[in-house]
Enzyme design. Structure first.
Site, PDB file in Angstrom:
ATOM      1  N   PRO A   2       0.675  -1.260  -0.477  1.00 35.77           N
ATOM      2  CA  PRO A   2      -0.146   0.299  -0.243  1.00 35.77           C
ATOM      3  C   PRO A   2       0.857   0.740  -0.426  1.00 35.77           C
ATOM      4  CG  PRO A   2      -0.532  -1.514   2.074  1.00 35.77           C
ATOM      5  CD  PRO A   2       0.731  -1.909   1.425  1.00 35.77           C
ATOM      6  N   GLU A   3       0.153   1.862  -0.577  1.00 38.30           N
ATOM      7  CA  GLU A   3       1.075   4.059  -1.096  1.00 38.30           C
ATOM      8  C   GLU A   3       0.464   4.170  -0.579  1.00 38.30           C
ATOM      9  OE1 GLU A   3       4.843   3.609  -2.246  1.00 38.30           O
ATOM     10  OE2 GLU A   3       4.620   2.164  -3.785  1.00 38.30           O
TER      11      GLU A   3
END
Ligand SMILES: [Zn+2]
Length: 271
Positions: A2-3
Site C-alpha cells: 500500500p502506497e
C-alpha cells in the site's frame, strides 16, 4: 505494497463508519507485527474515536487520551465489517465498536504495525524525521531545489527518501519522473529550480489522481472479502519494462536503484 494513495483512500473509506463511535472490545489475535502490539490498546474500551488523520503512511485514530497509529506494512488491509463476520487467516487485530461494526486488520506478512501514542508522548518526536506531506502546502515550489543542493544522489533515490518528502513510493517516483521528462539516474543537485517545480506539480498530480481513482473503491472497505484499498491505475512506465513507451514507442528500459526497479524511456527522459 500500500502506497500513500491507498492509505489515504483507506482513511476516507473507514472514517464514516467509526468516527464518533465508541470502542466496545479490542481483540489482539496475533500481536507479533513489525513491533509488538502494546497492551495499552486494551484501554481503548469505552473510548470514542474523535477523528482519523494520516501522516505519511500512518493512519492516526484520534482518541481523547492519545492516538492509535496503524501502518499497513507490505500487505495489510483494513475492513469495516459486522461483528459476526467469521475470522479469516491473518486477521490479527480487531477494534469492535458499540454500533456492532468492527475495524479488522488483516496482514499476511505482518510488516504492519498497531501502536499507541499517549497524549503526553511527543507525536512529533515519533514522526520527527519525516519530510513534508506531498499534497500539503509544505511541499511547495523551491522546496525540492533547496533540499537537493549539492546532493549527488540520483533523483529517483532522492524522491523516495522519506526525509525529503513522504509518500513518493516506487510506483509514483517512476511515473512522476517519466511525466517530468527526467532520467531517474540524474544527480539531484544538477536539476534546475524550474524542472524541480514542474516535478513538484507532477508529484502532487499523480498522487491526487491515484486517490481520486481509489475513490471508486470506497464501498470495498465494508465487503467481507476482497482487497480493499488496492486499485489498478493507468501507469506509463512502472511494470512496463521491455514494452513500448506510450508516448514515443521507444522500448522502455529497466535498471535497479537502491534495490528497487526503475523503468524509464531514454527518449522522453533526459538528464
Ligand atoms: Zn518515450
Amino acid at each position: 505494497m500500500p502506497e500513500l494513495p491507498e492509505v489515504e483512500v483507506c482513511r476516507l473509506g473507514i472514517s464514516p463508519h467509526i468516527i464518533n463511535q465508541t470502542v466496545a472490545e479490542v481483540v489482539v489475535r496475533n500481536g507479533k507485527l513489525r513491533w509488538p502490539i502494546p497492551d495499552d490498546v486494551k484501554l481503548l474500551v469505552g473510548k470514542q474515536v474523535l477523528g482519523i488523520d494520516r501522516r505519511s503512511k500512518y493512519l492516526m485514530l484520534r482518541f481523547e487520551s492519545g492516538t492509535l497509529l496503524i501502518h499497513l506494512g507490505m500487505s495489510g488491509t483494513i475492513r469495516i465489517i459486522d461483528e459476526n463476520t467469521p475470522v479469516a487467516k491473518h486477521d490479527h487485530f480487531d477494534l469492535a465498536f458499540v454500533n456492532n461494526k468492527v475495524l479488522r486488520l488483516n496482514d499476511p506478512r505482518r510488516f504492519g504495525a498497531v501502536l499507541w501514542l499517549e497524549q503526553h508522548q511527543d507525536e512529533q518526536g515519533f514522526l520527527a524525521k519525516l519530510g513534508p506531506e506531498p499534497l500539503s502546502d509544505d511541499f511547495y515550489h523551491g522546496y525540492l531545489f533547496s533540499k537537493a543542493k549539492k546532493r549527488t544522489v540520483p533523483i529517483k533515490t532522492f524522491l523516495m527518501n522519506n526525509q525529503v518528502v513522504v509518500g513518493v513510493g516506487n510506483i509514483y517516483a517512476n511515473e512522476a519522473l517519466f511525466k517530468a521528462g527526467i532520467l531517474p539516474t540524474t544527480k539531484a543537485g544538477s536539476i534546475s529550480k524550474k524542472r524541480f517545480d514542474q516535478l513538484t506539480d507532477i508529484i502532487k498530480q499523480v498522487l491526487a489522481d491515484a486517490i481520486a481513482q481509489g475513490g471508486t473503491t470506497l464501498k470495498d472497505f465494508t465487503q467481507p472479502d476482497g482487497r480493499p484499498g488496492y486499485f489498478v491505475q493507468q501507469l506509463m512506465v512502472y511494470g512496463r519494462a521491455g514494452q513500448k513507451c506510450l508516448v514515443c514507442t521507444t522500448e522502455l528500459k529497466e535498471i535497479r536503484q537502491g534495490g528497487r526497479s526503475s523503468v524509464f524511456c531514454s527518449q522522453c527522459q533526459k538528464a
